[in-house]
Write a protein that holds these residues in place. Sequence first.
Motif, PDB file in Angstrom:
ATOM      1  N   ILE A   1       0.832  -1.201   0.000  1.00  0.00           N
ATOM      2  CA  ILE A   1       0.000   0.000   0.000  1.00  0.00           C
ATOM      3  C   ILE A   1       0.867   1.251   0.000  1.00  0.00           C
ATOM      4  CG2 ILE A   1      -1.641   1.376   1.352  1.00  0.00           C
ATOM      5  CD1 ILE A   1      -2.770  -1.344   2.379  1.00  0.00           C
ATOM      6  N   ARG A   2       1.897   1.239   0.836  1.00  0.00           N
ATOM      7  CA  ARG A   2       2.777   2.408   0.967  1.00  0.00           C
ATOM      8  C   ARG A   2       3.932   2.400  -0.037  1.00  0.00           C
ATOM      9  NH1 ARG A   2       3.930   5.304   5.535  1.00  0.00           N
ATOM     10  NH2 ARG A   2       5.403   6.152   4.015  1.00  0.00           N
ATOM     11  N   ARG A   3       4.140   1.258  -0.723  1.00  0.00           N
ATOM     12  CA  ARG A   3       5.281   1.084  -1.647  1.00  0.00           C
ATOM     13  C   ARG A   3       6.601   1.313  -0.913  1.00  0.00           C
ATOM     14  NH1 ARG A   3       2.921   4.373  -6.897  1.00  0.00           N
ATOM     15  NH2 ARG A   3       0.952   3.237  -7.050  1.00  0.00           N
ATOM     16  N   LEU A   4       6.767   0.596   0.171  1.00  0.00           N
ATOM     17  CA  LEU A   4       7.938   0.742   1.026  1.00  0.00           C
ATOM     18  C   LEU A   4       8.956  -0.351   0.730  1.00  0.00           C
ATOM     19  CD1 LEU A   4       6.115   1.381   4.422  1.00  0.00           C
ATOM     20  CD2 LEU A   4       7.182   3.101   2.944  1.00  0.00           C
ATOM     21  N   ASP A   5      10.239  -0.007   0.827  1.00  0.00           N
ATOM     22  CA  ASP A   5      11.272  -1.031   0.702  1.00  0.00           C
ATOM     23  C   ASP A   5      11.644  -1.562   2.080  1.00  0.00           C
ATOM     24  OD1 ASP A   5      12.974   0.821   1.944  1.00  0.00           O
ATOM     25  OD2 ASP A   5      13.840   1.497   0.050  1.00  0.00           O
ATOM     26  N   ASP A   6      12.629  -2.455   2.114  1.00  0.00           N
ATOM     27  CA  ASP A   6      12.976  -3.105   3.388  1.00  0.00           C
ATOM     28  C   ASP A   6      13.805  -2.210   4.296  1.00  0.00           C
ATOM     29  OD1 ASP A   6      15.380  -3.089   2.068  1.00  0.00           O
ATOM     30  OD2 ASP A   6      15.745  -5.251   2.227  1.00  0.00           O
ATOM     31  N   LYS A   7      14.097  -0.981   3.864  1.00  0.00           N
ATOM     32  CA  LYS A   7      14.877  -0.068   4.700  1.00  0.00           C
ATOM     33  C   LYS A   7      13.994   0.857   5.528  1.00  0.00           C
ATOM     34  CE  LYS A   7      18.860  -0.057   1.580  1.00  0.00           C
ATOM     35  NZ  LYS A   7      18.323  -1.149   0.752  1.00  0.00           N
ATOM     36  N   HIS A   8      12.687   0.752   5.351  1.00  0.00           N
ATOM     37  CA  HIS A   8      11.797   1.646   6.096  1.00  0.00           C
ATOM     38  C   HIS A   8      11.683   1.202   7.555  1.00  0.00           C
ATOM     39  CE1 HIS A   8       8.616   4.687   6.336  1.00  0.00           C
ATOM     40  NE2 HIS A   8       8.069   3.875   7.228  1.00  0.00           N
ATOM     41  N   ASN A   9      11.799   2.167   8.455  1.00  0.00           N
ATOM     42  CA  ASN A   9      11.667   1.879   9.885  1.00  0.00           C
ATOM     43  C   ASN A   9      10.190   1.803  10.276  1.00  0.00           C
ATOM     44  OD1 ASN A   9      13.910   1.382  11.449  1.00  0.00           O
ATOM     45  ND2 ASN A   9      13.744   3.238  12.637  1.00  0.00           N
ATOM     46  N   PHE A  10       9.741   0.655  10.708  1.00  0.00           N
ATOM     47  CA  PHE A  10       8.377   0.530  11.193  1.00  0.00           C
ATOM     48  C   PHE A  10       8.311   0.911  12.671  1.00  0.00           C
ATOM     49  CE2 PHE A  10       8.057  -1.889   7.346  1.00  0.00           C
ATOM     50  CZ  PHE A  10       6.778  -1.608   6.914  1.00  0.00           C
ATOM     51  N   THR A  11       7.092   1.106  13.138  1.00  0.00           N
ATOM     52  CA  THR A  11       6.876   1.557  14.511  1.00  0.00           C
ATOM     53  C   THR A  11       5.986   0.574  15.251  1.00  0.00           C
ATOM     54  OG1 THR A  11       7.075   3.882  13.881  1.00  0.00           O
ATOM     55  CG2 THR A  11       5.909   3.426  15.926  1.00  0.00           C
ATOM     56  N   LEU A  12       6.339   0.285  16.488  1.00  0.00           N
ATOM     57  CA  LEU A  12       5.463  -0.483  17.368  1.00  0.00           C
ATOM     58  C   LEU A  12       4.683   0.507  18.221  1.00  0.00           C
ATOM     59  CD1 LEU A  12       7.735  -3.412  18.627  1.00  0.00           C
ATOM     60  CD2 LEU A  12       6.184  -3.349  16.667  1.00  0.00           C
ATOM     61  N   VAL A  13       3.368   0.460  18.106  1.00  0.00           N
ATOM     62  CA  VAL A  13       2.503   1.300  18.926  1.00  0.00           C
ATOM     63  C   VAL A  13       2.158   0.504  20.181  1.00  0.00           C
ATOM     64  CG1 VAL A  13       0.290   2.496  19.034  1.00  0.00           C
ATOM     65  CG2 VAL A  13       1.642   2.555  16.943  1.00  0.00           C
ATOM     66  N   CYS A  14       2.562   1.041  21.341  1.00  0.00           N
ATOM     67  CA  CYS A  14       2.506   0.288  22.599  1.00  0.00           C
ATOM     68  C   CYS A  14       1.537   0.929  23.595  1.00  0.00           C
ATOM     69  CB  CYS A  14       3.896   0.222  23.222  1.00  0.00           C
ATOM     70  SG  CYS A  14       5.110  -0.680  22.237  1.00  0.00           S
ATOM     71  N   ARG A  15       1.133   0.111  24.574  1.00  0.00           N
ATOM     72  CA  ARG A  15       0.209   0.580  25.617  1.00  0.00           C
ATOM     73  C   ARG A  15       0.886   1.489  26.623  1.00  0.00           C
ATOM     74  NH1 ARG A  15      -1.893  -4.932  28.067  1.00  0.00           N
ATOM     75  NH2 ARG A  15       0.129  -5.567  27.253  1.00  0.00           N
ATOM     76  N   ASP A  16       2.085   1.087  27.059  1.00  0.00           N
ATOM     77  CA  ASP A  16       2.711   1.770  28.192  1.00  0.00           C
ATOM     78  C   ASP A  16       4.212   1.479  28.210  1.00  0.00           C
ATOM     79  OD1 ASP A  16       2.946  -0.890  29.156  1.00  0.00           O
ATOM     80  OD2 ASP A  16       1.062  -0.708  30.266  1.00  0.00           O
ATOM     81  N   LEU A  17       4.892   2.031  29.204  1.00  0.00           N
ATOM     82  CA  LEU A  17       6.343   1.896  29.284  1.00  0.00           C
ATOM     83  C   LEU A  17       6.788   0.459  29.546  1.00  0.00           C
ATOM     84  CD1 LEU A  17       7.343   5.114  31.258  1.00  0.00           C
ATOM     85  CD2 LEU A  17       7.476   4.699  28.814  1.00  0.00           C
ATOM     86  N   SER A  18       6.011  -0.278  30.320  1.00  0.00           N
ATOM     87  CA  SER A  18       6.407  -1.662  30.598  1.00  0.00           C
ATOM     88  C   SER A  18       6.393  -2.489  29.316  1.00  0.00           C
ATOM     89  CB  SER A  18       5.490  -2.287  31.652  1.00  0.00           C
ATOM     90  OG  SER A  18       4.157  -2.349  31.188  1.00  0.00           O
ATOM     91  N   GLU A  19       5.456  -2.201  28.429  1.00  0.00           N
ATOM     92  CA  GLU A  19       5.422  -2.918  27.153  1.00  0.00           C
ATOM     93  C   GLU A  19       6.587  -2.500  26.266  1.00  0.00           C
ATOM     94  OE1 GLU A  19       1.689  -4.510  25.014  1.00  0.00           O
ATOM     95  OE2 GLU A  19       2.018  -2.519  24.173  1.00  0.00           O
ATOM     96  N   ILE A  20       6.920  -1.208  26.290  1.00  0.00           N
ATOM     97  CA  ILE A  20       8.063  -0.734  25.515  1.00  0.00           C
ATOM     98  C   ILE A  20       9.331  -1.469  25.915  1.00  0.00           C
ATOM     99  CG2 ILE A  20       9.636   1.226  25.201  1.00  0.00           C
ATOM    100  CD1 ILE A  20       7.288   3.065  25.105  1.00  0.00           C
ATOM    101  N   SER A  21       9.509  -1.706  27.216  1.00  0.00           N
ATOM    102  CA  SER A  21      10.755  -2.313  27.697  1.00  0.00           C
ATOM    103  C   SER A  21      10.959  -3.733  27.180  1.00  0.00           C
ATOM    104  CB  SER A  21      10.783  -2.304  29.229  1.00  0.00           C
ATOM    105  OG  SER A  21       9.773  -3.144  29.765  1.00  0.00           O
ATOM    106  N   THR A  22       9.895  -4.364  26.703  1.00  0.00           N
ATOM    107  CA  THR A  22      10.024  -5.693  26.104  1.00  0.00           C
ATOM    108  C   THR A  22      10.725  -5.625  24.757  1.00  0.00           C
ATOM    109  OG1 THR A  22       7.977  -6.402  27.187  1.00  0.00           O
ATOM    110  CG2 THR A  22       8.726  -7.729  25.321  1.00  0.00           C
TER     111      THR A  22
END
Length: 206
Positions: free
Chosen positions: A56-77
Amino acid sequence: MSQFFQIHPENPQVRLIKQAAEVIRGGGVIAYPTDCGYSLGCHLGDKTALDRIRAIRRLDDKHNFTLVCRDLSEISTYARFDNHLYRLLKNNTPGPYTFIFNATSEVPRRLLHPKRKTIGIRIPNNQIVSALLEELGAPIMSVSLILPGETDPMTDPYDIRDTLEHALDLVIDGGFCGLQPTTVVKMDADSIEVVRIGAGDPAPFA
């Protein structure tokens, strides 16, 4: 053809949030509101859904994806950071920031920047996203909904439906949610760098 849910931005309907979570768990690709425009999202471990987003976005394998997280404890994983960075995060989340961290081994390799092994992390200030993440119990693999050839994220859910209804499984209408992109901050134990100034105040990271 995609489903279209109108979800209240301040009091999300539980029934619709549960249905949206089931779409993601079932391998679906969704368009959903954040505090900085609309994004595309799917389940963290779903390679097929990820490939659909790349198409959909026509992205290559160099694009940085993002993890959308609930809270800081989840980020630390998923991200490596020390106590100093933790305090900065705590004081500035949820909010219109994307943080780039060195990733832990919990992040699927296909989501990482291929050379730097980094991952983007977000905790948006949006009640729909918060409710959806709580129901899922896992991060959403996400990328801004910017169509090929455009520079700004899409902001109108009806335009999203009209343009992408055959490419998506669900469009969540959460109303208008801003025009500016996130402020991007790269953080590691040795340095903090504001990579892009957007909706978030860069001053705390200067």
